[in-house]
Design a protein around this motif. Structure first.
Motif: not given
Length: 527
Positions: A197-201
């Motif tokens: 996944f590219l986001a932080g969470a």
């Protein structure tokens, strides 16, 4: 307060498909040479917000050592323990930029962790009644780019790019958080294949899943935002998002095993970036049930997440052994930063003071191990300060590739340090900056300078590793020496690519779920 931000994480503008079988491109049926006669495989494992005291190797372990971490511990036992290993920053994304480039992220403007404006506004409003409320800089919003453009500049040279040029198959799994624009995605930054996944969470299972146990931190705006906005979804090579199969930590570990098996006959670089034990606190019920001796629900959930993390590391190490690669693979393990105050658990960074979002030891002094049986003697111990910037230099050097010659590289070769080689280079200093707040370690001395509050902290880490005695007034000579070194390094850095929108107070000596004290030490963290 409005917590849900439609489309925040669904920026790919396609629905989440049901889980499907992931394919890793297979290498040759037979190796061109035995593992011992080809460049070593490189595996970099990054935990997310792991506290110093979360590992039994460091004398603690979750719940006072009652939840052992034998697999992570084995990396230190069978390789080298860097007792003074440091993160590139006290939050996750700049640290990952340091790992990927071997450079201080402030050299190329990656100073703050990408986060949506709505998230920043929520934090500012959430704490407006506090004794020390957050400060929100609304006038800066116009200078903040779209969130997908907040990432690692394509002009930077990544570890994946160097190793791919050397003939490695480059594989990434897990959390990216280094940009989502076309030129910033993993497959545009040197990775042949990337699953994650590219986001932080990300969610570990869908909210309310019968196989999950949850701990929601109602005192924490970050937690509220994540529960309202996160998806249970991943992507392979930038394609459509889909739901993984089962608990995410186990799923990422399973995929790492499959990637190793598919590439066992050629040199490969595997970057395995777990999101555990980052919030949301969401454990597998079977792990939670196995820890019935822990009475505190939040601690039990957190401990169960670390149990799964350790199990995953063990699965990766076993896959290397099963494929005859263990002796000829360099494995490096670290956390992206220290444990967070906002999970509400005291002691996770003990004996260090501070948390994630501070430059006290609790925020940047992380577990840091490496194993390479062919080159690193088991049971090695290095006391010299090392950092995330060294992972790039170590991996590239081990592969026999040249370091980029057109830019400063801040890392040193950790293998040479571990072997005690005469020519091994040590750091003159380690440096950190986040807005007005800066820090430097030179030898055993560490200096922190803050404008909000206006304060100088000086610690002798040899005699005071827990940073309990501030020597700034007693040793003005050392303050001058370290300030000059800090200013020299700071002068080499560039302005941040995007400004900080918020400065929030972080108490040094208590978790977020405890009352503010008027005389407590704190720092305003910029992001």
């Amino acid at each position: 307060l409005v917590l849900h931000v439609p489309g925040w994480l669904n920026r790919w503008r396609n629905p989440i498909a049901p889980n499907h079988e992931v394919t890793w491109q297979a290498g040759p049926d037979r190796p061109a040479a035995p593992p011992s006669e080809r460049p070593p495989n490189v595996v970099v494992i990054v935990a997310d917000d792991l506290g110093w005291n979360d590992l039994t190797w460091n004398g603690g372990g979750v719940a006072d050592g009652t939840v052992p971490t034998p697999n992570i511990d084995s990396l230190a036992r069978d390789g080298v323990d860097f007792r003074n290993g440091y993160a590139g920053n006290a939050t996750c994304a700049p640290s990952r930029a340091a790992i990927m480039t071997g450079r201080y992220p402030t050299r190329f403007g990656f100073e703050f962790t990408p986060a949506p404006k709505a998230f920043m506004r929520l934090i500012a409003r959430w704490g407006h009644d506090d004794v020390r409320p957050p400060v929100y800089f609304e006038e800066r919003e116009k200078d903040v780019p779209a969130m997908d453009l907040e990432g690692l500049p394509p002009s930077e040279v990544t570890m994946a790019e160097v190793l791919r040029e050397k003939g490695y198959r480059t594989l990434g799994i897990g959390k990216w958080h280094l940009g989502e624009a076309a030129g910033m995605k993993p497959t545009a930054q040197g990775f042949d294949e990337y699953l994650g996944f590219l986001a932080g969470a990300a969610m570990f299972l869908p909210a309310g899943h019968p196989d999950a146990v949850e701990s929601r931190q109602d005192f924490d705006p970050i937690d509220a935002f994540l529960w309202a906005n996160l998806d249970y979804a991943i992507t392979k090579d930038g394609g459509p998002r889909f739901a993984p199969t089962g608990y995410l930590t186990d799923y990422l570990s399973d995929q790492a095993v499959r990637a190793i098996e598919a590439n066992r006959n050629r040199p490969f670089f595997l970057y395995l970036a777990y999101n555990a034990p980052h919030t949301p606190l969401q454990a597998l019920r079977s792990d939670y049930d196995a820890l019935g001796h822990i009475a505190n629900h939040t601690l039990r959930t957190y401990a169960a997440m670390i149990r799964a993390l350790d199990r995953g590391v063990g699965r990766v190490l076993e896959a290397l052994r099963a494929n005859g690669l263990a002796d000829d693979t360099l494995v490096i393990f670290a956390s992206d930063n220290g444990g967070a105050n906002y999970i509400g658990l005291p002691g996770i960074n003990a004996p260090h003071r501070g948390w994630k979002m501070t430059f006290f030891e609790g925020g940047v002094h992380t577990p840091f191990f490496a194993r390479w049986p062919q080159r690193i003697p088991a049971g090695s111990r290095v006391l010299e300060p090392v950092g995330h910037v060294d992972i790039f230099t170590t991996a590239v050097t081990a592969a026999g590739a040249p370091l980029p010659a057109d830019r400063p590289i801040d890392g040193v070769d950790l293998v040479a340090l571990a072997r005690g080689e005469a020519a091994a280079k040590e750091h003159d200093a380690l440096f950190w900056r986040s807005g007005h707040y800066r820090a430097i370690r030179v030898g055993d001395w560490k200096l922190q300078l803050s404008e909000r509050p206006r304060k100088t902290w000086l610690f002798d880490l040899k005699n005071d590793p827990a940073e309990k005695t501030n020597l700034a007034d007693a040793r003005p000579d050392q303050v001058r020496v370290l300030t000059a070194a800090l200013e020299k390094l700071d002068g080499q850095m560039v302005q941040p690519t995007w400004p900080a929108l918020i400065e929030g107070p972080v108490a040094i000596d208590r978790p977020l779920n405890t009352p503010e004290q008027p005389d407590e030490e704190f720092v305003y963290w910029a992001n």
